[in-house]
Design an enzyme around this catalytic site. Structure first.
Site, short mmCIF file in Angstrom:
data_model
loop_
_atom_site.label_atom_id
_atom_site.label_comp_id
_atom_site.label_asym_id
_atom_site.label_seq_id
_atom_site.Cartn_x
_atom_site.Cartn_y
_atom_site.Cartn_z
N GLU A 204 -18.44 -23.10 -25.56
CA GLU A 204 -17.80 -24.38 -25.60
C GLU A 204 -16.90 -24.25 -24.10
O GLU A 204 -16.94 -25.21 -23.32
CB GLU A 204 -16.75 -24.42 -26.74
CG GLU A 204 -16.28 -25.71 -26.66
CD GLU A 204 -15.43 -25.98 -28.19
OE1 GLU A 204 -15.27 -25.02 -28.79
OE2 GLU A 204 -14.69 -26.87 -28.53
N SER A 236 -9.20 -26.03 -32.10
CA SER A 236 -9.04 -24.55 -31.53
C SER A 236 -8.78 -25.48 -29.83
O SER A 236 -8.72 -26.49 -29.65
CB SER A 236 -10.63 -24.06 -31.00
OG SER A 236 -11.32 -25.16 -30.33
N THR A 237 -8.56 -24.17 -29.07
CA THR A 237 -8.20 -24.36 -27.72
C THR A 237 -8.80 -23.38 -26.87
O THR A 237 -8.98 -22.28 -27.09
CB THR A 237 -6.47 -24.39 -27.28
OG1 THR A 237 -6.49 -24.89 -26.12
CG2 THR A 237 -6.36 -23.17 -27.72
N1 LIG Z 1 -11.74 -38.99 -23.58
C1 LIG Z 1 -12.18 -37.85 -24.13
N2 LIG Z 1 -11.56 -37.21 -25.27
C2 LIG Z 1 -12.00 -36.31 -25.89
C3 LIG Z 1 -13.42 -35.73 -25.65
N3 LIG Z 1 -13.26 -34.72 -26.65
C4 LIG Z 1 -12.14 -34.52 -27.12
N4 LIG Z 1 -11.38 -35.51 -26.80
C5 LIG Z 1 -10.15 -35.59 -27.44
O1 LIG Z 1 -9.23 -34.40 -27.61
C6 LIG Z 1 -8.72 -34.38 -28.96
C7 LIG Z 1 -9.26 -33.51 -30.00
O2 LIG Z 1 -10.51 -32.97 -29.68
P1 LIG Z 1 -11.67 -32.52 -30.69
O3 LIG Z 1 -13.00 -32.30 -29.76
O4 LIG Z 1 -11.71 -33.55 -31.75
O5 LIG Z 1 -11.21 -31.21 -31.39
P2 LIG Z 1 -12.06 -29.58 -31.36
O6 LIG Z 1 -13.11 -29.83 -32.24
O7 LIG Z 1 -10.87 -28.62 -31.89
O8 LIG Z 1 -12.38 -29.27 -29.97
C8 LIG Z 1 -8.84 -35.75 -29.49
O9 LIG Z 1 -7.69 -36.46 -29.08
C9 LIG Z 1 -10.04 -36.18 -28.69
O10 LIG Z 1 -9.78 -37.50 -28.49
C10 LIG Z 1 -14.20 -36.40 -24.86
O11 LIG Z 1 -15.23 -36.20 -24.50
N5 LIG Z 1 -13.58 -37.43 -24.00
CA LIG Z 2 -13.55 -30.61 -28.38
#
Ligand SMILES: Nc1nc2c(ncn2[C@@H]2O[C@H](COP(=O)(O)OP(=O)(O)O)[C@@H](O)[C@H]2O)c(=O)[nH]1
Ligand SMILES: [Ca+2]
Length: 426
Positions: A204, A236-237
């Site tokens: 990732e 996650s970060t």
């Molecule tokens: N504009 C945009 N925002 C994103 C994208 N991927 C994640 N985000 C934002 O990042 C935040 C959380 O990320 P998410 O992917 O759901 O969590 P993760 O599964 O822990 O990576 C949310 O506010 C999403 O709107 C993307 O491809 N484009």
């Molecule tokens: Ca993400």
């Protein structure tokens, strides 16, 4: 470059947030106009695959840099499409990329991206896998409108889930993925082996680094001056950058360093995904620590979020001097508090987050229309950057949601890998 209509961004949490970004890249800098970088990226991915511990969805490996038919001489003129689902913990997104080959003696070029997202993410349907998979069906309709039916059969569709599913009990995660796979297979698109999987955090971080450095033209600039990435998800970060000092390479934990070759140069990336340190996961950890007696004010809030990050992250001195692009929740919270422009982003220093956190936490009455977690989120972002990663208060961060109107994040990098591993030439 012109943008077609982009729907009003006032989507509610549960309505599909349609942001169809169609654009031509005619006026884009030359580096985006050739697929030279795609070759580079595929050689990069080729060696990434050979070096990175094969994570579940990487068995599709790359045997050669480019499919034999992807040579300049016999390229034919046509379009190539790739569909990548990003099954994030807070939402599912679809990225539809199109590459166009204009002249037989030129390599195809990245033409456009159509992007749409729905909430909540698949993990919210842990006990309702069929319903969770239904959210994919709606997004597939967008792909059918974006890709000409003549190309459907040779357009790969892939879904990669991230931390939200990593945190689910395996049985529930697999049930969701199995329902999703059925829906992809009902679609008219090409469904490769391993089309639905949970991506590991190392991948990732690397694929987001590749995407951002591809889009900003760093991957093949003579300077080799690349940029680092900071991605703050819900669960996650990720942090990924190219260390310049031997000390970083020698003193970092082994599983933080991944090496790959790129045109006779070996790159060793520093990358790590901290599961449980995403923004929403941190809220739960903080509230759990607080118990019922919630406190107010920056000082007490900061003390609580500090307990979530203290001692959990690896620090590298040279990070302080590196250039980082930051996106996902870093971007969303900065935009929510007008620290940056919602559409174009901007450059912030770490201390700007701290100042805004103090302003919000010590004057909550002025932010009643915002999220009730705004104070906690801004305090957490400050603690993560300052006490977690150890950035200087004056470290500049490039808050970016899109580069050349292509979304930042791991999806484009992952799509390159899929196209190459399927030997989909021009
Ligand atoms: N504009 C945009 N925002 C994103 C994208 N991927 C994640 N985000 C934002 O990042 C935040 C959380 O990320 P998410 O992917 O759901 O969590 P993760 O599964 O822990 O990576 C949310 O506010 C999403 O709107 C993307 O491809 N484009
Ligand atoms: Ca993400």
């Amino acid at each position: 470059m012109h943008l077609s209509s982009v729907k009003d961004k006032t989507a509610t949490a549960h309505r599909a947030d349609i942001a169809a970004l169609n654009y031509k890249m005619d006026s884009e800098p030359s580096f985006l106009r050739t697929l030279f970088s795609l070759i580079l990226v595929s050689s990069l991915l080729d060696s990434v695959l050979s070096e990175v511990d094969a994570c579940p969805d990487t068995k599709t490996g790359l045997e050669s840099l480019l499919p034999s038919t992807m040579s300049i001489q016999n390229a034919s003129i046509e379009s190539v499409y790739g569909i990548m689902f990003d099954a994030g913990s807070t939402g599912t997104r679809i990225h539809i990329y199109s590459f166009t080959q204009k002249y037989s003696d030129q390599l195809p070029e990245l033409e456009r991206e159509i992007f749409e997202s729905v909430k909540p993410g698949l993990s919210a349907y842990a006990d309702l896998p069929e319903q969770g998979a239904e959210t994919i069906r709606g997004l597939l309709e967008v792909a059918k409108n974006a890709v000409p039916s003549s190309h459907w059969r040779k357009t790969p569709v892939v879904l990669k889930a991230t931390a939200g599913l990593r945190l689910l009990p395996e049985k529930k995660a697999l049930a969701l993925l199995s329902e999703v796979k059925d829906i992809l297979e009902e679609s008219p698109f090409l469904v490769p082996d391993n089309s639905v999987s949970i991506m590991n955090g190392t991948y990732e971080g690397i694929l987001a680094w590749i995407t951002v450095n591809f889009l900003t033209g760093q991957l093949y600039s003579q300077s080799k001056q690349t940029v680092g990435i900071l991605d703050l998800g819900g669960a996650s970060t990720q942090i990924t950058f190219l260390p310049q000092s031997e000390e970083t390479l020698e003193q970092s934990p082994l599983d933080f360093i991944t090496s790959f070759k790129m045109f006779h140069t070996t790159y060793k990336l520093y990358t790590h995904s901290y599961l449980g340190l995403g923004l929403k996961a941190a809220r739960l950890a903080t509230l759990g620590a607080l118990g019922t007696g919630g406190e107010s004010g920056f000082k007490s809030c900061y003390a609580e979020v500090l307990r979530v990050v203290a001692g959990k992250l690896h620090r590298v001195d040279e990070m302080k001097e590196s250039t980082f692009y930051a996106f996902s929740y870093y971007y969303d919270r900065a935009a929510d508090t007008n620290l940056i422009d919602y559409d174009t982003g901007g450059i912030l220093e770490v201390r700007d987050f701290e100042r805004k956190a103090i302003e919000v936490c010590d004057h909550m009455e002025g932010f009643t229309s915002s999220s009730p977690f705004l104070c906690m989120d801004l305090s957490y972002i400050t603690a993560l950057l300052k006490e977690g990663f150890g950035f200087k208060m004056t470290t500049p961060l490039q808050l970016t949601k899109k580069v050349n109107n292509v979304e930042t994040g791991w999806s484009l990098g992952a799509t390159f890998l899929v196209l190459q591993s399927l030997r989909i030439s021009n």
